[in-house]
Motif scaffolding. Structure first.
Motif, PDB file in Angstrom:
ATOM      1  N   VAL A 292      43.967  48.166  44.501  1.00  0.00           N
ATOM      2  CA  VAL A 292      43.297  47.711  43.897  1.00  0.00           C
ATOM      3  C   VAL A 292      41.754  47.938  43.585  1.00  0.00           C
ATOM      4  O   VAL A 292      41.613  47.977  42.324  1.00  0.00           O
ATOM      5  CB  VAL A 292      43.200  46.639  44.740  1.00  0.00           C
ATOM      6  CG1 VAL A 292      42.042  45.078  44.231  1.00  0.00           C
ATOM      7  CG2 VAL A 292      43.609  45.255  45.213  1.00  0.00           C
ATOM      8  N   LYS A 293      41.354  48.854  44.480  1.00  0.00           N
ATOM      9  CA  LYS A 293      40.125  49.780  44.564  1.00  0.00           C
ATOM     10  C   LYS A 293      40.253  51.121  42.779  1.00  0.00           C
ATOM     11  O   LYS A 293      39.563  50.935  41.775  1.00  0.00           O
ATOM     12  CB  LYS A 293      39.511  50.432  45.411  1.00  0.00           C
ATOM     13  CG  LYS A 293      39.289  49.760  46.347  1.00  0.00           C
ATOM     14  CD  LYS A 293      38.179  51.479  47.308  1.00  0.00           C
ATOM     15  CE  LYS A 293      37.845  50.074  48.548  1.00  0.00           C
ATOM     16  NZ  LYS A 293      37.205  51.319  49.901  1.00  0.00           N
ATOM     17  N   GLU A 294      41.909  51.429  42.988  1.00  0.00           N
ATOM     18  CA  GLU A 294      42.332  52.147  41.582  1.00  0.00           C
ATOM     19  C   GLU A 294      41.704  51.096  40.454  1.00  0.00           C
ATOM     20  O   GLU A 294      41.649  51.827  39.624  1.00  0.00           O
ATOM     21  CB  GLU A 294      43.450  52.461  42.112  1.00  0.00           C
ATOM     22  CG  GLU A 294      43.792  53.345  40.502  1.00  0.00           C
ATOM     23  CD  GLU A 294      42.341  54.664  39.902  1.00  0.00           C
ATOM     24  OE1 GLU A 294      42.929  55.403  39.031  1.00  0.00           O
ATOM     25  OE2 GLU A 294      41.516  55.049  40.932  1.00  0.00           O
ATOM     26  N   ILE A 295      42.349  50.470  40.468  1.00  0.00           N
ATOM     27  CA  ILE A 295      42.516  49.188  39.249  1.00  0.00           C
ATOM     28  C   ILE A 295      41.224  48.703  39.104  1.00  0.00           C
ATOM     29  O   ILE A 295      40.796  48.862  37.302  1.00  0.00           O
ATOM     30  CB  ILE A 295      42.814  47.782  40.127  1.00  0.00           C
ATOM     31  CG1 ILE A 295      44.651  48.614  39.944  1.00  0.00           C
ATOM     32  CG2 ILE A 295      42.894  47.018  38.766  1.00  0.00           C
ATOM     33  CD1 ILE A 295      45.972  47.198  40.352  1.00  0.00           C
ATOM     34  N   ALA A 296      40.493  48.389  39.453  1.00  0.00           N
ATOM     35  CA  ALA A 296      38.767  47.902  39.445  1.00  0.00           C
ATOM     36  C   ALA A 296      37.790  49.791  38.956  1.00  0.00           C
ATOM     37  O   ALA A 296      37.159  48.571  37.879  1.00  0.00           O
ATOM     38  CB  ALA A 296      37.992  47.481  40.788  1.00  0.00           C
TER      39      ALA A 296
ATOM     40  N   TYR B 170      31.890  43.329  43.425  1.00  0.00           N
ATOM     41  CA  TYR B 170      31.919  42.110  42.578  1.00  0.00           C
ATOM     42  C   TYR B 170      33.194  42.198  41.256  1.00  0.00           C
ATOM     43  O   TYR B 170      33.496  40.883  40.990  1.00  0.00           O
ATOM     44  CB  TYR B 170      30.941  43.325  41.312  1.00  0.00           C
ATOM     45  CG  TYR B 170      30.715  42.194  40.214  1.00  0.00           C
ATOM     46  CD1 TYR B 170      30.238  41.210  39.690  1.00  0.00           C
ATOM     47  CD2 TYR B 170      30.930  42.961  38.862  1.00  0.00           C
ATOM     48  CE1 TYR B 170      29.995  40.408  38.966  1.00  0.00           C
ATOM     49  CE2 TYR B 170      30.727  42.366  37.641  1.00  0.00           C
ATOM     50  CZ  TYR B 170      30.575  40.731  37.974  1.00  0.00           C
ATOM     51  OH  TYR B 170      30.458  40.348  36.700  1.00  0.00           O
ATOM     52  N   PHE B 171      34.421  43.765  41.481  1.00  0.00           N
ATOM     53  CA  PHE B 171      35.466  43.015  40.973  1.00  0.00           C
ATOM     54  C   PHE B 171      35.779  42.121  41.675  1.00  0.00           C
ATOM     55  O   PHE B 171      36.575  41.142  40.664  1.00  0.00           O
ATOM     56  CB  PHE B 171      36.033  44.663  40.975  1.00  0.00           C
ATOM     57  CG  PHE B 171      37.325  44.664  40.288  1.00  0.00           C
ATOM     58  CD1 PHE B 171      38.125  43.929  38.674  1.00  0.00           C
ATOM     59  CD2 PHE B 171      38.597  44.087  41.535  1.00  0.00           C
ATOM     60  CE1 PHE B 171      39.291  43.695  38.770  1.00  0.00           C
ATOM     61  CE2 PHE B 171      39.547  44.380  41.125  1.00  0.00           C
ATOM     62  CZ  PHE B 171      39.976  44.051  40.073  1.00  0.00           C
ATOM     63  N   ASN B 172      36.319  42.132  43.220  1.00  0.00           N
ATOM     64  CA  ASN B 172      36.853  41.438  43.731  1.00  0.00           C
ATOM     65  C   ASN B 172      36.395  39.670  43.014  1.00  0.00           C
ATOM     66  O   ASN B 172      36.727  38.782  43.708  1.00  0.00           O
ATOM     67  CB  ASN B 172      36.902  41.411  45.352  1.00  0.00           C
ATOM     68  CG  ASN B 172      38.207  42.307  45.805  1.00  0.00           C
ATOM     69  OD1 ASN B 172      38.823  42.225  45.385  1.00  0.00           O
ATOM     70  ND2 ASN B 172      37.253  43.803  46.387  1.00  0.00           N
ATOM     71  N   ARG B 173      35.016  39.939  43.652  1.00  0.00           N
ATOM     72  CA  ARG B 173      34.137  38.194  43.799  1.00  0.00           C
ATOM     73  C   ARG B 173      34.848  37.623  42.454  1.00  0.00           C
ATOM     74  O   ARG B 173      35.017  36.653  42.113  1.00  0.00           O
ATOM     75  CB  ARG B 173      32.955  38.400  43.800  1.00  0.00           C
ATOM     76  CG  ARG B 173      32.286  39.078  44.930  1.00  0.00           C
ATOM     77  CD  ARG B 173      30.728  38.647  45.149  1.00  0.00           C
ATOM     78  NE  ARG B 173      30.175  38.759  44.368  1.00  0.00           N
ATOM     79  CZ  ARG B 173      29.428  40.313  44.662  1.00  0.00           C
ATOM     80  NH1 ARG B 173      29.588  40.829  45.957  1.00  0.00           N
ATOM     81  NH2 ARG B 173      28.606  40.956  43.497  1.00  0.00           N
ATOM     82  N   LEU B 174      34.576  38.343  41.284  1.00  0.00           N
ATOM     83  CA  LEU B 174      34.974  37.850  39.881  1.00  0.00           C
ATOM     84  C   LEU B 174      36.457  37.774  39.384  1.00  0.00           C
ATOM     85  O   LEU B 174      36.667  36.928  38.881  1.00  0.00           O
ATOM     86  CB  LEU B 174      35.007  38.754  38.773  1.00  0.00           C
ATOM     87  CG  LEU B 174      34.791  39.031  37.585  1.00  0.00           C
ATOM     88  CD1 LEU B 174      33.348  37.324  37.006  1.00  0.00           C
ATOM     89  CD2 LEU B 174      34.541  39.547  36.622  1.00  0.00           C
ATOM     90  N   PHE B 175      36.657  38.560  40.341  1.00  0.00           N
ATOM     91  CA  PHE B 175      38.601  38.175  40.496  1.00  0.00           C
ATOM     92  C   PHE B 175      39.007  37.030  41.002  1.00  0.00           C
ATOM     93  O   PHE B 175      39.918  36.022  40.413  1.00  0.00           O
ATOM     94  CB  PHE B 175      39.511  39.740  41.107  1.00  0.00           C
ATOM     95  CG  PHE B 175      41.241  39.108  40.528  1.00  0.00           C
ATOM     96  CD1 PHE B 175      41.214  40.254  39.801  1.00  0.00           C
ATOM     97  CD2 PHE B 175      41.559  37.872  41.343  1.00  0.00           C
ATOM     98  CE1 PHE B 175      42.777  39.920  39.505  1.00  0.00           C
ATOM     99  CE2 PHE B 175      43.364  38.201  41.232  1.00  0.00           C
ATOM    100  CZ  PHE B 175      43.812  39.139  40.379  1.00  0.00           C
TER     101      PHE B 175
ATOM    102  N   PRO C 172      42.601  39.749  44.438  1.00  0.00           N
ATOM    103  CA  PRO C 172      43.595  40.290  44.059  1.00  0.00           C
ATOM    104  C   PRO C 172      44.695  41.171  44.744  1.00  0.00           C
ATOM    105  O   PRO C 172      45.646  40.515  44.210  1.00  0.00           O
ATOM    106  CB  PRO C 172      43.118  41.901  43.503  1.00  0.00           C
ATOM    107  CG  PRO C 172      41.381  41.100  43.569  1.00  0.00           C
ATOM    108  CD  PRO C 172      41.261  40.122  44.393  1.00  0.00           C
ATOM    109  N   GLN C 173      44.815  41.013  46.025  1.00  0.00           N
ATOM    110  CA  GLN C 173      45.327  41.271  47.272  1.00  0.00           C
ATOM    111  C   GLN C 173      46.310  40.064  47.275  1.00  0.00           C
ATOM    112  O   GLN C 173      47.801  39.813  47.283  1.00  0.00           O
ATOM    113  CB  GLN C 173      45.184  41.270  48.214  1.00  0.00           C
ATOM    114  CG  GLN C 173      44.580  42.752  48.756  1.00  0.00           C
ATOM    115  CD  GLN C 173      42.875  42.770  48.086  1.00  0.00           C
ATOM    116  OE1 GLN C 173      43.349  41.843  47.734  1.00  0.00           O
ATOM    117  NE2 GLN C 173      42.002  44.072  48.240  1.00  0.00           N
ATOM    118  N   GLU C 174      46.146  38.730  47.483  1.00  0.00           N
ATOM    119  CA  GLU C 174      46.947  37.506  47.334  1.00  0.00           C
ATOM    120  C   GLU C 174      47.621  37.438  45.983  1.00  0.00           C
ATOM    121  O   GLU C 174      48.850  36.546  45.626  1.00  0.00           O
ATOM    122  CB  GLU C 174      45.195  36.203  47.815  1.00  0.00           C
ATOM    123  CG  GLU C 174      44.592  35.915  49.282  1.00  0.00           C
ATOM    124  CD  GLU C 174      43.727  35.004  48.505  1.00  0.00           C
ATOM    125  OE1 GLU C 174      43.609  34.705  50.246  1.00  0.00           O
ATOM    126  OE2 GLU C 174      43.072  34.939  47.813  1.00  0.00           O
TER     127      GLU C 174
END
Length: 286
Positions: free
Chosen positions: A250-254, A264-269, A277-279
């Motif tokens: 997921v970090k690579e995708i961000a 921030y990417f996780n919160r926005l997703f 993203p994992q879910e």
């Protein structure tokens, strides 16, 4: 325009034969994929920004992605449909670089190509013709995942058929003249092309030859959302696609989508999709 065939990676989202009896009536359809139709029986109409067009048997029709249109059907009508999505490996949105004819006369071979495409993709037909049942991001992602899971030989043959069908339209296509495009459309195409980069509001306003404040007002009026919200939405849609089609952390995708702040990417997703993203990957990759 120096477009090479190697740059073209069309994916089949849906393909099938639709039979209607005055029930192909959908208003203000606006999809992120291109539609091809082959009309077999009856007639119907489609309302585009430039007016109402009649669809005739033994003709093919090309409806570009993100084109608002309304379907009108008052009698018996049968047609093959093909929904094409541009593979995210493409460097450019090549379908958006050209002005295609709406209508061309088809040949018996074209009918055979549609039939063969249906034969090797039996699970890609639509269960319902109502666009609201399939023209949404979760369904788009599931269809892309189905595309990836097909046999390699079917992928190769499908791509060849799609390119054959598109070649007829390319024969009469003309490169887009950027100077003729409206200002917001130019900004939207820039966003799509550079979605993996950091996109600055000042750059979008400059491309549109507008002040920043004027650009924001016009963009919101035309798109129903602010430029920042639109960019974030498209970045998260790209992230959803990568989560299902690539074995990347997921970090690579961000990082690939120019998010320097992973939190921030996780919160926005989660704000946009209601899950992390994992879910999302666990739910739709099953």
């Amino acid at each position: 325009m120096n477009l090479q065939v190697e740059q073209m990676h069309p994916l089949v989202l849906n393909v099938g034969l639709a039979i209607h009896n005055a029930d192909w009536n959908w208003k203000n359809v606006n999809s992120p994929f291109t539609r091809l139709y082959y009309i077999t029986e009856g007639t119907a109409q489609i309302e585009l920004p430039d007016g109402i067009h009649t669809l005739y048997p033994h003709h093919m029709y090309f409806i570009p992605s993100f084109t608002v249109h309304t379907n009108i059907c008052n009698s018996h009508f049968e047609h093959y449909y093909l929904h094409i999505y541009e593979d995210h490996y493409s460097e450019d949105d090549w379908l958006e670089q050209w002005e295609f004819p709406l209508e061309i006369k088809a040949s018996p071979l074209d009918l055979s190509l549609f039939q063969r495409l249906c034969e090797i993709n039996p699970h890609m037909s639509l269960q319902k013709s109502d666009p609201t049942t399939y023209d949404n991001n979760p369904t788009l992602m599931r269809n892309l995942l189905k595309n990836r899971q097909r046999a390699f030989c079917d992928k190769v043959e499908s791509r060849g058929i799609v390119l054959q069908l598109l070649s007829h339209f390319f024969k009469y296509a003309q490169p887009r003249n950027e100077m003729e495009d409206n200002r917001i459309a130019k900004a939207v195409r820039y966003i799509h092309k550079h979605i993996s980069e950091e996109i600055e509001l000042e750059k979008l306003a400059e491309l549109s030859c507008l002040s920043k404040d004027h650009f924001i007002r016009l963009f919101k009026k035309g798109m129903g959302t602010t430029p920042l919200q639109y960019v974030n939405q498209k970045k998260i849609e790209k992230a959803q696609l990568l989560l299902l089609t690539e074995e990347l952390a997921v970090k690579e995708i961000a990082f690939r989508l120019a998010f320097e702040d992973y939190s921030y990417f996780n919160r926005l997703f989660k704000k946009i999709t209601s899950m992390t993203p994992q879910e999302y990957r666990r739910l739709y990759s099953r």
